[in-house]
Design an enzyme around this catalytic site. Structure first.
Site, PDB file in Angstrom:
ATOM      1  N   HIS A 407       0.810  -1.211   0.000  1.00 42.36           N
ATOM      2  CA  HIS A 407       0.000   0.000   0.000  1.00 42.36           C
ATOM      3  C   HIS A 407       0.848   1.268   0.000  1.00 42.36           C
ATOM      4  CE1 HIS A 407      -3.760   1.919  -0.092  1.00 42.36           C
ATOM      5  NE2 HIS A 407      -4.429   1.161   0.752  1.00 42.36           N
ATOM      6  N   ASP A 411      -2.052   1.925  -4.904  1.00 34.62           N
ATOM      7  CA  ASP A 411      -3.337   2.320  -4.324  1.00 34.62           C
ATOM      8  C   ASP A 411      -4.387   1.239  -4.591  1.00 34.62           C
ATOM      9  OD1 ASP A 411      -2.266   4.729  -3.462  1.00 34.62           O
ATOM     10  OD2 ASP A 411      -2.778   5.757  -5.332  1.00 34.62           O
TER      11      ASP A 411
END
Length: 435
Positions: A407, A411
Site C-alpha cells: 500500500h 493504491d
C-alpha cells in the site's frame, strides 16, 4: 599425528558467512581426500564442502543451522605425520556450484511425552474395577494395553463393544458395579483422564522439536521481513471462466505433443497483456533507498512447493512467450525446483509473483508479497455454480482471483482496476490472442 584445520573458503562474491545445512561426517570418522564433509548454504546456493586431505575427523565447527564465517574453522582432521598440516598446494578450494540448490532437512530429535495421569476415584462413586463377588459370564479381563485388568461385571455385548472401541472397562465408572451400555456411553461422551483409543489406532505420537534451519529458516526470515516492512492489502474478485475453460479444453484436444494446458499459462498471458496499463504493479521497491523501479519486462515468479519448502523460480520475459511456451517453462522450472537443480539466476530477479495451490486453491487467499516486489497474485480453484444470466439460471464456472499489494506504492483503485482488466480478458478469452 598431525592436525589439519579445514577453513571455510570464499564461496562467492559478497558472501561473508554460510549456514551448516547438514554434515556428511561425524567425530571419529575416517575420511578420504575429496570426500564430502558438509553442505553449506548461502543466500545464493547450497555448496558441498569436500575434504582436501585424508585422515580422521577430530573436531566439527557446529550443528546444522549454525553460521560459519568465511575463513573460520569448519573441520579439524588428524592426519599422518607431526605438527600442523598446511593446505596442500595442489588442492584447490571446493568448486562452487552456485547453479545448484540442494536444501536438506536434518533429522529431528524425539521428545518423549510423559504418560497421562489416571483419574482418582470419586468418593461415593466406585470404579467398575472394584471386584464384585460372584461368578458368571459378567466378569471381564480385557485391557487395551494388553495387561490383565481387575474383574468387572458387564454383559458380553458391553464387553464386545468396549473391546471394539479400545476402552478399558476398568476405567469406566458405574453406580452399582455392573457396567451397562449407558455407562459406556457416558464414558465415551465425557471421557476419562486418559480418554479412549479406538481399536487399531496407535497411541499419541511423541512431540517433536524441529530446529528451523536451511531453506525453512530462509523462508521464515523472508516472510517475517515482508509482513514487518510491507503494509499489505488484498483485493478479491470473482471471474466467470466458463468460456475460458471451454477454450482450454479445445486447445488441449488439439495440442499434439505439446504439454497440457492448465489455467496458469492463460492467466499469465492475461497478466502480461494488462500490465502495460498498470506499471506500478510490475515493480520492485527499495524502501531503504526510497526508489521504486517499474520494470518493462515481466519476470514472473512462480511460487512452487518443494520438499525443502516454498521456492520461487522465475519465468524470464513472460510477456514474450505464448501459452504453449509458458506451459513448458512452468513444468521445467517446477521440476528443477523440486529436484534441487534450479540455477541461482532462475530463483531470483522476479518483478511480480504468481502463487497457486491448484485444486487446493480455496475460495480466497491473502498471499504474502515476495519482497522487494510490490504485488502478488493468487488464483483460486474453479467452482461450478448456478448463476443468473439474461434472466435465466445457468451453470457457470467461477474462479476468485486475489491480489495482495504494497500500500506504500500501490493504491487500492490501481489494484482493483488491474484485476478488472484481467477479468475482462479471461471472460472474453479471444482477446488473449488478439494483437
Amino acid at each position: 599425528m598431525a592436525r589439519f584445520t579445514f577453513r571455510l573458503p570464499d564461496i562467492g562474491e559478497g558472501i561473508s558467512e554460510a549456514e551448516i545445512v547438514g554434515w556428511h561426517v561425524k567425530l571419529g570418522d575416517t575420511v578420504e581426500e575429496d570426500q564430502p564433509l558438509a553442505d553449506m548454504m548461502t543466500d545464493k546456493a547450497t555448496v558441498e564442502m569436500e575434504s582436501p586431505v585424508a585422515g580422521t575427523v577430530v573436531e566439527l565447527a557446529g550443528e546444522p543451522g549454525d553460521q560459519i564465517a568465511i575463513g573460520g574453522m569448519l573441520v579439524v582432521i588428524e592426519t599422518e605425520g607431526e605438527g600442523e598440516v598446511a593446505p596442500p598446494a595442489a588442492v584447490e578450494s571446493p568448486a562452487v556450484e552456485e547453479d545448484v540448490l540442494e536444501a536438506e532437512n536434518p533429522g529431528v530429535e524425539q521428545i518423549a511425552v510423559p504418560p497421562p495421569v489416571r483419574p482418582e476415584p470419586v468418593e461415593g462413586l466406585p470404579l467398575a474395577s472394584t471386584v464384585v463377588e460372584g461368578k458368571g459370564q459378567g466378569f471381564d479381563k480385557f485391557s487395551p494395553n494388553g495387561e490383565e485388568s481387575a474383574k468387572v461385571l458387564a454383559s458380553p455385548a458391553v464387553r464386545a463393544r468396549a473391546k471394539a472401541l479400545g476402552v478399558d472397562l476398568a476405567q469406566v465408572r458405574t453406580a452399582d458395579g455392573r457396567i451397562r451400555h449407558a455407562d459406556l456411553d457416558a464414558y465415551l461422551l465425557y471421557g476419562a483422564g486418559e480418554g479412549y483409543r479406538p481399536a487399531g489406532r496407535s497411541a499419541t505420537r511423541p512431540d517433536e522439536a524441529i530446529k528451523v534451519i536451511g531453506m525453512r529458516r530462509r523462508i521464515a526470515e523472508n516472510m517475517a521481513a515482508s509482513k514487518r516492512n510491507i503494509p499489505h492489502f488484498t483485493y478479491v474478485e470473482e471471474i466467470d471462466v466458463t468460456d475460458l475453460e471451454a477454450m482450454r479444453a479445445d486447445l488441449n484436444a488439439n495440442r499434439g505433443d505439446r504439454p497440457k494446458l492448465t489455467m496458469l499459462p492463460l492467466l499469465i498471458v492475461a497478466i502480461c497483456k494488462a500490465l502495460p496499463g498498470f506499471p506500478m504493479i510490475n515493480a520492485r521497491y527499495d524502501d531503504e533507498a526510497g526508489v521504486v523501479t517499474r520494470h518493462g519486462a515481466v519476470h514472473l515468479g512462480m511460487a512452487t512447493q518443494t520438499d525443502a519448502g516454498l521456492m520461487v523460480p522465475v519465468i524470464r520475459d513472460a510477456q514474450n512467450r505464448n501459452v504453449w511456451q509458458l506451459a513448458s517453462e512452468i513444468v521445467r522450472l517446477a521440476e528443477a525446483a523440486r529436484s534441487g537443480k534450479a540455477k541461482s539466476e532462475e530463483l531470483s530477479g522476479s518483478t511480480l509473483t504468481l502463487t497457486s495451490l491448484g485444486p487446493l486453491g480455496g475460495v480466497a487467499t491473502t498471499p504474502v508479497i515476495n519482497r522487494p516486489e510490490v504485488a502478488i497474485i493468487g488464483p483460486n480453484r474453479v467452482i461450478e455454480r448456478p448463476v443468473i444470466k439474461d434472466g435465466e439460471i445457468v451453470a457457470a464456472k467461477l474462479m476468485n482471483l486475489s491480489i495482495s499489494c504494497d500500500h506504500r506504492v500501490v493504491d487500492g483503485w490501481d489494484a482493483a482496476s488491474f484485476v478488472q482488466a484481467i477479468r475482462k480478458l479471461l471472460e472474453t478469452p479471444v482477446l488473449l490472442f488478439a494483437d
